[in-house]
Scaffold this motif. Structure first.
Motif, PDB file in Angstrom:
ATOM      1  N   ILE A 151       0.841  -1.205   0.000  1.00 39.90           N
ATOM      2  CA  ILE A 151       0.000   0.000   0.000  1.00 39.90           C
ATOM      3  C   ILE A 151       0.870   1.247   0.000  1.00 39.90           C
ATOM      4  N   GLU A 152       1.927   1.209   0.809  1.00 34.88           N
ATOM      5  CA  GLU A 152       2.834   2.351   0.914  1.00 34.88           C
ATOM      6  C   GLU A 152       3.501   2.660  -0.420  1.00 34.88           C
ATOM      7  N   ILE A 153       3.860   1.594  -1.176  1.00 34.89           N
ATOM      8  CA  ILE A 153       4.543   1.778  -2.458  1.00 34.89           C
ATOM      9  C   ILE A 153       3.579   2.223  -3.552  1.00 34.89           C
ATOM     10  N   PHE A 154       2.457   1.488  -3.682  1.00 36.15           N
ATOM     11  CA  PHE A 154       1.572   1.707  -4.824  1.00 36.15           C
ATOM     12  C   PHE A 154       0.513   2.779  -4.564  1.00 36.15           C
ATOM     13  N   PHE A 155       0.095   2.932  -3.309  1.00 37.53           N
ATOM     14  CA  PHE A 155      -0.913   3.939  -2.968  1.00 37.53           C
ATOM     15  C   PHE A 155      -0.340   4.919  -1.952  1.00 37.53           C
TER      16      PHE A 155
ATOM     17  N   LEU B  54      -3.283   9.923  -9.678  1.00 36.26           N
ATOM     18  CA  LEU B  54      -2.176   9.848  -8.742  1.00 36.26           C
ATOM     19  C   LEU B  54      -1.707   8.434  -8.440  1.00 36.26           C
ATOM     20  N   TRP B  55      -2.596   7.454  -8.541  1.00 38.40           N
ATOM     21  CA  TRP B  55      -2.239   6.080  -8.256  1.00 38.40           C
ATOM     22  C   TRP B  55      -2.194   5.212  -9.501  1.00 38.40           C
ATOM     23  N   GLY B  56      -2.859   5.609 -10.554  1.00 37.40           N
ATOM     24  CA  GLY B  56      -2.982   4.741 -11.707  1.00 37.40           C
ATOM     25  C   GLY B  56      -4.081   3.721 -11.484  1.00 37.40           C
ATOM     26  N   CYS B  57      -4.072   2.663 -12.273  1.00 34.87           N
ATOM     27  CA  CYS B  57      -5.116   1.640 -12.203  1.00 34.87           C
ATOM     28  C   CYS B  57      -4.630   0.453 -11.381  1.00 34.87           C
ATOM     29  N   ILE B  58      -5.528  -0.095 -10.548  1.00 33.69           N
ATOM     30  CA  ILE B  58      -5.135  -1.231  -9.706  1.00 33.69           C
ATOM     31  C   ILE B  58      -4.810  -2.467 -10.534  1.00 33.69           C
ATOM     32  N   THR B  59      -5.248  -2.492 -11.799  1.00 30.62           N
ATOM     33  CA  THR B  59      -4.902  -3.613 -12.672  1.00 30.62           C
ATOM     34  C   THR B  59      -3.390  -3.735 -12.810  1.00 30.62           C
ATOM     35  N   ASP B  60      -2.701  -2.600 -12.747  1.00 31.41           N
ATOM     36  CA  ASP B  60      -1.238  -2.590 -12.831  1.00 31.41           C
ATOM     37  C   ASP B  60      -0.639  -3.397 -11.687  1.00 31.41           C
ATOM     38  N   LEU B  61      -1.081  -3.108 -10.471  1.00 33.03           N
ATOM     39  CA  LEU B  61      -0.574  -3.822  -9.297  1.00 33.03           C
ATOM     40  C   LEU B  61      -0.941  -5.305  -9.356  1.00 33.03           C
ATOM     41  N   GLN B  62      -2.162  -5.595  -9.747  1.00 29.56           N
ATOM     42  CA  GLN B  62      -2.625  -6.983  -9.813  1.00 29.56           C
ATOM     43  C   GLN B  62      -1.809  -7.784 -10.823  1.00 29.56           C
TER      44      GLN B  62
ATOM     45  N   ASN C 217      -5.184 -18.047  -8.551  1.00 26.77           N
ATOM     46  CA  ASN C 217      -4.222 -16.952  -8.581  1.00 26.77           C
ATOM     47  C   ASN C 217      -4.895 -15.615  -8.805  1.00 26.77           C
ATOM     48  N   LYS C 218      -5.766 -15.577  -9.817  1.00 29.88           N
ATOM     49  CA  LYS C 218      -6.455 -14.335 -10.130  1.00 29.88           C
ATOM     50  C   LYS C 218      -7.358 -13.916  -8.979  1.00 29.88           C
ATOM     51  N   TYR C 219      -8.069 -14.874  -8.415  1.00 32.26           N
ATOM     52  CA  TYR C 219      -9.008 -14.559  -7.326  1.00 32.26           C
ATOM     53  C   TYR C 219      -8.273 -13.983  -6.126  1.00 32.26           C
ATOM     54  N   GLU C 220      -7.164 -14.612  -5.747  1.00 30.53           N
ATOM     55  CA  GLU C 220      -6.447 -14.166  -4.568  1.00 30.53           C
ATOM     56  C   GLU C 220      -5.830 -12.785  -4.769  1.00 30.53           C
ATOM     57  N   SER C 221      -5.208 -12.551  -5.928  1.00 27.35           N
ATOM     58  CA  SER C 221      -4.596 -11.246  -6.161  1.00 27.35           C
ATOM     59  C   SER C 221      -5.658 -10.163  -6.236  1.00 27.35           C
ATOM     60  N   THR C 222      -6.796 -10.473  -6.871  1.00 25.18           N
ATOM     61  CA  THR C 222      -7.874  -9.495  -6.972  1.00 25.18           C
ATOM     62  C   THR C 222      -8.387  -9.111  -5.590  1.00 25.18           C
ATOM     63  N   THR C 223      -8.617 -10.106  -4.746  1.00 26.22           N
ATOM     64  CA  THR C 223      -9.124  -9.838  -3.402  1.00 26.22           C
ATOM     65  C   THR C 223      -8.163  -8.962  -2.617  1.00 26.22           C
ATOM     66  N   HIS C 224      -6.893  -9.316  -2.617  1.00 29.79           N
ATOM     67  CA  HIS C 224      -5.909  -8.565  -1.852  1.00 29.79           C
ATOM     68  C   HIS C 224      -5.763  -7.137  -2.367  1.00 29.79           C
ATOM     69  N   VAL C 225      -5.673  -6.992  -3.690  1.00 30.88           N
ATOM     70  CA  VAL C 225      -5.493  -5.656  -4.266  1.00 30.88           C
ATOM     71  C   VAL C 225      -6.711  -4.773  -3.983  1.00 30.88           C
ATOM     72  N   HIS C 226      -7.905  -5.342  -4.071  1.00 33.96           N
ATOM     73  CA  HIS C 226      -9.115  -4.560  -3.805  1.00 33.96           C
ATOM     74  C   HIS C 226      -9.194  -4.133  -2.341  1.00 33.96           C
ATOM     75  N   ILE C 227      -8.788  -5.016  -1.439  1.00 27.41           N
ATOM     76  CA  ILE C 227      -8.774  -4.654  -0.026  1.00 27.41           C
ATOM     77  C   ILE C 227      -7.774  -3.533   0.229  1.00 27.41           C
TER      78      ILE C 227
ATOM     79  N   CYS D 216       3.332  11.205  -6.685  1.00 26.30           N
ATOM     80  CA  CYS D 216       3.124   9.926  -7.335  1.00 26.30           C
ATOM     81  C   CYS D 216       2.560  10.158  -8.717  1.00 26.30           C
ATOM     82  N   SER D 217       2.315   9.073  -9.468  1.00 23.98           N
ATOM     83  CA  SER D 217       1.981   9.228 -10.863  1.00 23.98           C
ATOM     84  C   SER D 217       0.888   8.300 -11.309  1.00 23.98           C
ATOM     85  N   SER D 218       0.578   8.338 -12.607  1.00 24.67           N
ATOM     86  CA  SER D 218      -0.503   7.478 -13.094  1.00 24.67           C
ATOM     87  C   SER D 218      -0.206   6.905 -14.470  1.00 24.67           C
ATOM     88  N   THR D 219      -0.670   5.688 -14.684  1.00 20.73           N
ATOM     89  CA  THR D 219      -0.666   5.064 -15.999  1.00 20.73           C
ATOM     90  C   THR D 219      -1.918   4.229 -16.079  1.00 20.73           C
TER      91      THR D 219
END
Length: 304
Positions: free
Chosen positions: A54-58, A98-106, A138-148, A213-216
């Motif tokens: 969270i500290e790095i990406f958000f 400022l954060w970009g899209c969470i799809t990037d992190l996922q 894999n997709k389910y777990e990463s999605t859940t964590h990133v959304h939280i 921070c930045s966005s893509t």
């Protein structure tokens, strides 16, 4: 958060139409964030620290105003942010800028897990990705964590902001069987947080600082059938703003009387930053004083 407002984007087109469609921030460094993210994932792929991610990406910085909106309204929201910046020196928080899209992190998490998995895990990963079955661990777990993580980061930003403005539109609101609400889980989350959070005293609000921070923007997976969930409007007592309110607001004189010290560039820079802070503080003071309750077009004529 000190106070919440609602504004209909569909009704202020003439007010913001000449503003540029771009982020108000010019010091965004997305490559640095992504580089730090990749290094962290490679070093900690077996057990990730959620708070560190969270500290790095958000990254959490203080903005006077939090703008809640539909992603489909991004261009108009950026124009409104430009209008606030031009008139009142207000820097607004827009998550996608400022954060970009969470799809990037996922995707980064998914990719790193795939690269570091055993051959058997890789085969299972690919099979689950390509199959049409609901199981996709894999997709389910990463999605859940990133959304939280995003939920936590958004709640923190709303809490730290002084003013919350929901920019409603035909893209964000819908009527189902006579009930007003939204299909967006993120809008529902943000409005729900506003309804839950206690009103801060203004003295406890952190000092304003520039974001770094930045966005893509990344496109999501295409062609997949998506479930639609309707959320009845959770926040019904926010103060309503109109175009007339905004025009009256912009007509006020919030300029400061500070005199720039010509002795050094640093002194001038510090003075300019002080003037900007004083200007947006005065502007928000006026908004809070004049718009304490629900306002109609008829009532705005007496705001001054």
């Amino acid at each position: 958060m000190f106070r919440a407002y609602a504004l209909d984007l569909d009704q202020i087109g003439s007010l913001i139409e000449n503003e540029p469609v771009k982020s108000i921030y010019d010091n965004v460094d997305r490559e640095k964030i992504n580089s730090s993210l990749k290094k962290f994932l490679k070093a900690n792929v077996t057990c990730l620290n959620g708070e560190k991610l969270i500290e790095i990406f958000f990254p959490s910085k203080c903005c006077p105003v939090f703008l809640s909106h539909s992603g489909l309204d991004k261009s108009r929201v950026e124009q409104f942010a430009q209008w606030l910046k031009k008139n009142f020196e207000i820097n607004s928080f827009i998550d996608s800028d400022l954060w970009g899209c969470i799809t990037d992190l996922q995707r980064e998490i998914d990719q790193e897990c795939k690269e570091n998995a055993s051959k058997q895990s890789i085969e299972r990963y690919i099979k689950s990705r390509c199959s049409g079955t609901p199981f996709n661990a894999n997709k389910y777990e990463s999605t859940t964590h990133v959304h939280i993580m995003l939920c936590q980061a958004l709640a923190h930003m709303i809490d730290r902001a002084e003013c919350f403005i929901f920019l409603g539109s035909s893209n964000s609101y819908s009527n189902q069987n006579g009930e007003k609400g939204t299909f967006s889980p993120w809008i529902y989350h943000e409005l729900s947080m506003v309804g839950i959070m206690r009103e801060r005293k203004r003295e406890s609000i952190p000092d304003f600082s520039q974001l770094n921070c930045s966005s893509t923007m990344f496109e999501g997976d295409e062609g997949k059938k998506k479930i639609k969930v309707f959320y009845p409007e959770p926040l019904k007592e926010h103060v309503l703003l109109t175009e007339n309110c905004l025009k009256l607001w912009a007509s006020q004189n919030f300029s400061t009387n500070s005199v720039n010290d010509p002795l050094s560039e640093e002194a001038v820079r510090l003075c300019e930053n002080k003037d900007a802070k004083e200007k947006w503080e005065k502007a928000l003071n006026w908004l809070y004083e004049k718009c304490r309750k629900k306002v109609t077009e008829y009532e705005t004529s007496s705001l001054l």
